[in-house]
Design an enzyme around this catalytic site. Structure first.
Site, PDB file in Angstrom:
ATOM      1  CD1 TRP A   1      -0.790  -6.542  24.274  1.00  0.00           C
ATOM      2  CD2 TRP A   1      -0.196  -5.281  22.533  1.00  0.00           C
ATOM      3  NE1 TRP A   1      -1.922  -5.966  23.774  1.00  0.00           N
ATOM      4  CE2 TRP A   1      -1.587  -5.184  22.707  1.00  0.00           C
ATOM      5  CE3 TRP A   1       0.393  -4.578  21.489  1.00  0.00           C
ATOM      6  CZ2 TRP A   1      -2.394  -4.411  21.871  1.00  0.00           C
ATOM      7  CZ3 TRP A   1      -0.404  -3.809  20.659  1.00  0.00           C
ATOM      8  CH2 TRP A   1      -1.789  -3.731  20.851  1.00  0.00           C
TER       9      TRP A   1
ATOM     10  CD  GLU B   1      -1.773  -2.316   1.710  1.00  0.00           C
ATOM     11  OE1 GLU B   1      -0.582  -2.681   1.763  1.00  0.00           O
ATOM     12  OE2 GLU B   1      -2.727  -3.041   2.068  1.00  0.00           O
TER      13      GLU B   1
HETATM   14  P1  AMP Z   1       3.122  -6.540   1.849  1.00  0.00           P
HETATM   15  O1  AMP Z   1       1.682  -6.199   1.824  1.00  0.00           O
HETATM   16  O2  AMP Z   1       3.468  -7.856   1.257  1.00  0.00           O
HETATM   17  O3  AMP Z   1       3.871  -5.422   1.238  1.00  0.00           O
HETATM   18  O4  AMP Z   1       3.559  -6.638   3.390  1.00  0.00           O
HETATM   19  C1  AMP Z   1       3.647  -5.502   4.217  1.00  0.00           C
HETATM   20  C2  AMP Z   1       3.899  -5.947   5.633  1.00  0.00           C
HETATM   21  O5  AMP Z   1       5.144  -6.659   5.722  1.00  0.00           O
HETATM   22  C3  AMP Z   1       4.069  -4.798   6.601  1.00  0.00           C
HETATM   23  O6  AMP Z   1       2.835  -4.259   6.995  1.00  0.00           O
HETATM   24  C4  AMP Z   1       4.819  -5.474   7.727  1.00  0.00           C
HETATM   25  O7  AMP Z   1       3.952  -6.208   8.573  1.00  0.00           O
HETATM   26  C5  AMP Z   1       5.711  -6.459   7.006  1.00  0.00           C
HETATM   27  N1  AMP Z   1       7.068  -5.900   6.875  1.00  0.00           N
HETATM   28  C6  AMP Z   1       7.622  -5.305   5.815  1.00  0.00           C
HETATM   29  N2  AMP Z   1       8.894  -4.949   6.066  1.00  0.00           N
HETATM   30  C7  AMP Z   1       9.159  -5.321   7.349  1.00  0.00           C
HETATM   31  C8  AMP Z   1      10.290  -5.233   8.218  1.00  0.00           C
HETATM   32  N3  AMP Z   1      11.436  -4.713   7.816  1.00  0.00           N
HETATM   33  N4  AMP Z   1      10.164  -5.715   9.470  1.00  0.00           N
HETATM   34  C9  AMP Z   1       9.003  -6.276   9.892  1.00  0.00           C
HETATM   35  N5  AMP Z   1       7.918  -6.405   9.126  1.00  0.00           N
HETATM   36  C10 AMP Z   1       7.978  -5.927   7.876  1.00  0.00           C
END
Ligand code: AMP
Length: 547
Positions: free
Chosen positions: A449, A331
């Site tokens: 948490w 997004e």
């Molecule tokens: P997507 O919709 O596949 O782009 O996934 C996005 C989600 O991936 C984010 O909202 C996070 O929960 C997770 N995410 C992306 N980068 C990181 C990061 N460096 N560390 C932890 N979670 C991440």
């Protein structure tokens, strides 16, 4: 009074025009599906992108029509990035790791008219094409003589024959920079996937920002290897920023194993690479096994899921490669934050620097962020308080394609719209954000948490652990308790008691997992992330000891 400067719309076509004119001789190198190496220059990309545009005109595709791809990172995919969007159509990158029915659902929802696919995916296309109601043309990304006589796909044409019949002269149309340029469906672990619909303006602004020194620091001196797929969030915008800066691009094609990636990095003198932790794990394992070193790699951006500290350490200390931890979302086009140090951190001791590097980083100009509590009120930036992470900015989604899922934004007390990311995070006084969890993965134990990411990071630092996931399991007294699911490294042994002991002194006692479940594999989603929903299903009959 309006300013008196030219107001050229920010269009994707201008990127490839610029790369051709100012960096025309810079190489684009791709490992092809056939296994061989293909090399040409930005000049060729530009000419062939114009052939793509002419070919789409010949198919009578209207402005805004969707052209889908099902393809690896490679030069033909790059040509489609510029040819499709540049000519006013919308590039829809489909994710080949999804199941055939999911792909058909997404293609129908998007209303795709053309599908261009790598030959690797012919069996996949065969499995879903009869369910696609809107696709009128199928194009195989190959030479005419590589097209099978009986492909099973009606009217299938080869890409080379398709664009080869077209002229390489074309005048890119000019239009409103807010016009849609490309789209990507979210990985959607729950419910139907929803699409982010990017615009030329959002893509160009993101490309400028991504190239900044404190972001990916991309320049004409770089050779960049995006392992992050062009089929998911535009390979983090790297193809656009590379054209903007004149950087050499090196595409791995389908060969994502450690050996192939390493060889490409060395032969093409790659200075910068981008990937998700799971791919880098394979690369590091290959290097460790062979006692190999990087001779040109200087920095790597890692994101998509939390980067384990052990990986940052290995890259930094063993190989002298700077790791830039990044947080991104479909997004958000996708970059939100990136972790680079500030001047005041440079003289800190190594362990203090490492604590900062582990965070997901500072907001990039163009992204504003805040954390809010259950009451929607903003929480302090003290590195301790954690809450729901909200963002806003010109490359953040305002609404999903076709209004799916209703209004995704939340208004604050000043009437300003924010996008709730679904992540839970802290922000420290210097503006460094750290994800503690996805809001649905956070473990709620006795009203407190527990960050599943923290618990996983400790586990993967154990020498016998290849992969670890921490999930909350129902508990009669504490509501939920953490359970660690572990994949052991081949040939290595570790017991539950040893792993639990490993947590001593590394985290608060009440955060230590109650139990360890050993499995052969942890299910991964279409973008390489651990599928905790699937893990919870797998463990639905599991009972905690002593309950
Ligand atoms: P997507 O919709 O596949 O782009 O996934 C996005 C989600 O991936 C984010 O909202 C996070 O929960 C997770 N995410 C992306 N980068 C990181 C990061 N460096 N560390 C932890 N979670 C991440």
């Amino acid at each position: 009074m309006l300013g008196l400067m030219q107001s050229e719309p920010l269009l994707i076509s201008s990127l490839i025009d610029f790369a051709e004119r100012h960096h025309g001789g810079v190489e684009i190198v791709s490992r092809r599906v056939e296994g061989d190496i293909h090399r040409y220059t930005y000049k060729d990309v530009a000419a062939r992108s114009r052939q793509v545009a002419n070919a789409l005109d010949a198919m009578k595709l209207a402005q805004g029509d969707r052209v889908a791809t099902l393809a690896w990172n490679g030069y033909r995919h790059l040509e489609l990035y510029f040819g499709v969007s540049g000519s006013g159509r919308v590039l829809h990158t489909l994710n080949p790791r999804l199941a055939p029915d999911q792909i058909a659902w997404i293609a129908n929802h998007a209303g795709d008219q053309v599908l261009c696919f790598d030959m690797t995916f012919l069996p996949l296309v065969k499995a879903f094409h009869s369910k696609c109601k809107t696709i009128r043309h199928y194009v195989a990304l190959c030479d005419a003589d590589k097209l099978p006589a009986d492909s099973g796909i009606p009217g299938l044409i080869s890409y080379e024959a398709w664009i080869g019949a077209q002229s390489s002269s074309y005048r890119w149309p000019s239009f409103d920079e807010n016009t849609a340029s490309s789209m990507c469906y979210t990985s959607g672990t729950t419910g139907n996937p929803k699409a982010a619909l990017y615009s030329h303006r959002s893509t160009l602004l993101h490309a400028y920002a991504a190239a900044l020194p404190d972001v990916m620091c991309m320049s004409a001196r770089d050779a960049i290897l995006p392992v992050v797929p062009m089929f998911h969030v535009n390979a983090w915008g790297i193809p656009y920023s590379a054209a903007m800066t004149g950087a050499k691009l090196v595409f791995p094609g389908p060969a994502m194993d450690g050996k192939s990636i390493y060889e490409l990095m060395e032969t093409e003198k790659v200075s910068f690479a981008a990937g998700v932790p799971t791919v880098w794990q394979m690369l590091l394992a290959h290097m460790q096994a062979g006692g190999l070193r990087f001779s040109t790699l200087k920095r790597t951006v890692i994101g998509g899921s939390a980067c384990p500290p052990a990986m940052i350490e290995t890259f930094n200390e063993k190989y002298g490669v700077e790791v830039l931890h990044a947080w991104r979302m479909t997004e958000m086009s996708p970059l939100g934050t990136l972790c680079t140090l500030k001047n005041k951190h440079l003289d800190l001791p190594a362990d203090e620097k490492m604590k900062i590097r582990l965070k997901q980083g500072r907001a990039i100009y163009g992204v504003d962020m805040k954390i809010v509590g259950d009451d929607g009120k903003e929480l302090p930036w003290d590195g301790v308080a954690f809450g729901d992470l909200y963002v806003r900015g010109p490359w953040v989604v305002r609404e999903y394609f076709k209004g799916e899922g209703g209004n995704p934004l939340v208004k604050d007390e000043h009437g300003v719209d924010w996008f709730p990311t679904g992540d839970v995070a802290t922000i420290d006084a210097d503006g460094y954000m750290q994800i503690t969890d996805r809001s649905k993965d956070v473990i709620k134990s006795g009203g407190e948490w527990i960050s599943s990411i923290d618990i996983e990071n400790i586990a993967v630092a154990h020498p016998a652990v290849a992969m670890a996931a921490c999930i909350g399991v129902k508990h009669p007294k504490w509501d939920e308790r953490p359970v660690l699911v572990v994949v052991k490294k081949p040939g290595m042994e570790v017991t539950t008691a040893e792993l639990i002991q490993f947590y001593q002194g590394k985290t608060a006692k009440w955060q230590v997992p109650d139990d360890v479940v050993f499995v052969d594999a942890i299910p991964l989603g279409a973008t390489g992330k651990m599928l905790k929903t699937r893990l919870r299903e797998m463990l639905k009959d599991y009972r905690l000891p002593n309950t």
